[in-house]
Write an enzyme that holds these catalytic residues in place. Sequence first.
Site, PDB file in Angstrom:
ATOM      1  N   ARG A  91      39.046  35.259  45.518  1.00  0.00           N
ATOM      2  CA  ARG A  91      38.395  34.525  46.602  1.00  0.00           C
ATOM      3  C   ARG A  91      38.992  35.013  47.908  1.00  0.00           C
ATOM      4  O   ARG A  91      40.222  35.075  48.049  1.00  0.00           O
ATOM      5  CB  ARG A  91      38.690  33.040  46.384  1.00  0.00           C
ATOM      6  CG  ARG A  91      38.223  32.145  47.435  1.00  0.00           C
ATOM      7  CD  ARG A  91      36.943  31.425  47.063  1.00  0.00           C
ATOM      8  NE  ARG A  91      36.341  30.846  48.255  1.00  0.00           N
ATOM      9  CZ  ARG A  91      35.051  30.898  48.536  1.00  0.00           C
ATOM     10  NH1 ARG A  91      34.220  31.477  47.724  1.00  0.00           N
ATOM     11  NH2 ARG A  91      34.584  30.360  49.640  1.00  0.00           N
ATOM     12  N   ASN A 107      49.924  39.630  47.358  1.00  0.00           N
ATOM     13  CA  ASN A 107      48.747  39.894  46.521  1.00  0.00           C
ATOM     14  C   ASN A 107      48.998  41.152  45.709  1.00  0.00           C
ATOM     15  O   ASN A 107      49.799  42.008  46.109  1.00  0.00           O
ATOM     16  CB  ASN A 107      47.508  40.099  47.410  1.00  0.00           C
ATOM     17  CG  ASN A 107      46.250  40.335  46.590  1.00  0.00           C
ATOM     18  OD1 ASN A 107      46.009  39.674  45.584  1.00  0.00           O
ATOM     19  ND2 ASN A 107      45.443  41.303  47.003  1.00  0.00           N
ATOM     20  N   HIS A 109      46.710  44.315  44.080  1.00  0.00           N
ATOM     21  CA  HIS A 109      45.378  44.912  44.080  1.00  0.00           C
ATOM     22  C   HIS A 109      45.397  46.119  43.133  1.00  0.00           C
ATOM     23  O   HIS A 109      46.327  46.931  43.193  1.00  0.00           O
ATOM     24  CB  HIS A 109      45.010  45.358  45.505  1.00  0.00           C
ATOM     25  CG  HIS A 109      43.645  45.972  45.573  1.00  0.00           C
ATOM     26  ND1 HIS A 109      42.498  45.202  45.508  1.00  0.00           N
ATOM     27  CD2 HIS A 109      43.247  47.257  45.635  1.00  0.00           C
ATOM     28  CE1 HIS A 109      41.445  46.016  45.550  1.00  0.00           C
ATOM     29  NE2 HIS A 109      41.868  47.258  45.634  1.00  0.00           N
ATOM     30  N   GLU A 174      51.009  46.819  36.247  1.00  0.00           N
ATOM     31  CA  GLU A 174      51.074  45.627  37.108  1.00  0.00           C
ATOM     32  C   GLU A 174      52.101  44.633  36.565  1.00  0.00           C
ATOM     33  O   GLU A 174      52.853  44.017  37.321  1.00  0.00           O
ATOM     34  CB  GLU A 174      49.705  44.931  37.181  1.00  0.00           C
ATOM     35  CG  GLU A 174      48.642  45.731  37.901  1.00  0.00           C
ATOM     36  CD  GLU A 174      47.317  44.963  38.002  1.00  0.00           C
ATOM     37  OE1 GLU A 174      47.346  43.729  38.144  1.00  0.00           O
ATOM     38  OE2 GLU A 174      46.259  45.610  37.941  1.00  0.00           O
TER      39      GLU A 174
HETATM   40  C1  GRF Z   1      44.550  42.291  38.101  1.00  0.00           C
HETATM   41  O1  GRF Z   1      44.060  43.564  37.749  1.00  0.00           O
HETATM   42  C2  GRF Z   1      44.895  42.250  39.560  1.00  0.00           C
HETATM   43  O2  GRF Z   1      45.330  43.474  40.072  1.00  0.00           O
HETATM   44  C3  GRF Z   1      43.575  41.894  40.196  1.00  0.00           C
HETATM   45  O3  GRF Z   1      42.967  40.994  39.295  1.00  0.00           O
HETATM   46  C4  GRF Z   1      43.485  41.228  37.984  1.00  0.00           C
HETATM   47  C5  GRF Z   1      44.035  39.916  37.533  1.00  0.00           C
HETATM   48  O4  GRF Z   1      44.394  39.914  36.182  1.00  0.00           O
HETATM   49  N1  GRF Z   1      43.776  41.365  41.510  1.00  0.00           N
HETATM   50  P1  GRF Z   1      45.180  38.672  35.592  1.00  0.00           P
HETATM   51  O5  GRF Z   1      44.363  37.424  35.887  1.00  0.00           O
HETATM   52  O6  GRF Z   1      46.530  38.607  36.220  1.00  0.00           O
HETATM   53  O7  GRF Z   1      45.250  38.922  34.112  1.00  0.00           O
END
Ligand code: GRF
Length: 210
Positions: A91, A107, A109, A174
């Site tokens: 959002r 954040n 990304h 991530e």
């Molecule tokens: C991740 O790929 C993040 O980079 C993006 O949305 C996805 C979220 O995945 N912003 P999760 O909900 O943490 O599994």
Amino acid sequence: MKRILILISGRGSNLQAIVQRCADEAWPAQVVAVISNRPGAEGLGFAAARGIPTAMLDHRGFASREAFDDELSHLIDGFAPDLVVLAGFMRILGDGFVARYAGRLLNIHPSLLPAFAGLQTHRRAIEAGCKLAGATVHFVTPTLDHGPIVAQASVPVLADDTPETLSDRVLAAEHRMYPEAVRWFVEDELRVSEGGVVHHRLGISQLFCG
Ligand code: GRF
């Protein structure tokens, strides 16, 4: 003890990675709440099972972005967080909201910013013939996906990758990087220069290679 609040919209795998590392490594921090803007977000169940307070604020019930942002701020401020972490929060937040949490809003990304801001990042990286893809943790500023970069993770793009296989590889990166970046914040290791460049106080590499 720093207070971390996490905003999600769905699966919540980054949320899980952060909560897990915070507990395993006994950070001087606590995840004080998880808030979703979507009912039924999987991550809410995970948080509740761990005894973390949860809330759901459905943006569809608000007449404007500002009205939603105001109510969300109200909810957030009730938990008095030091850091607000966007983890798959799908959002766009308005300028007023971003200003209110300036310097304490992170954040993640799924691209190597400033390349591929916005959606469909993995498909766009493959179509552009990129040989490297990745993810970026950044402070949030009013311009979408453009704030000071805290950390980046890179992974190779393989010849037979689909957006799904590339997304899986990036997501694994991530899960290594985001908890580390959050830990740096709660341990006061990050320094932001005048020009908006983020350094680690100890000169530690902010690059995660897959
Ligand atoms: C991740 O790929 C993040 O980079 C993006 O949305 C996805 C979220 O995945 N912003 P999760 O909900 O943490 O599994």
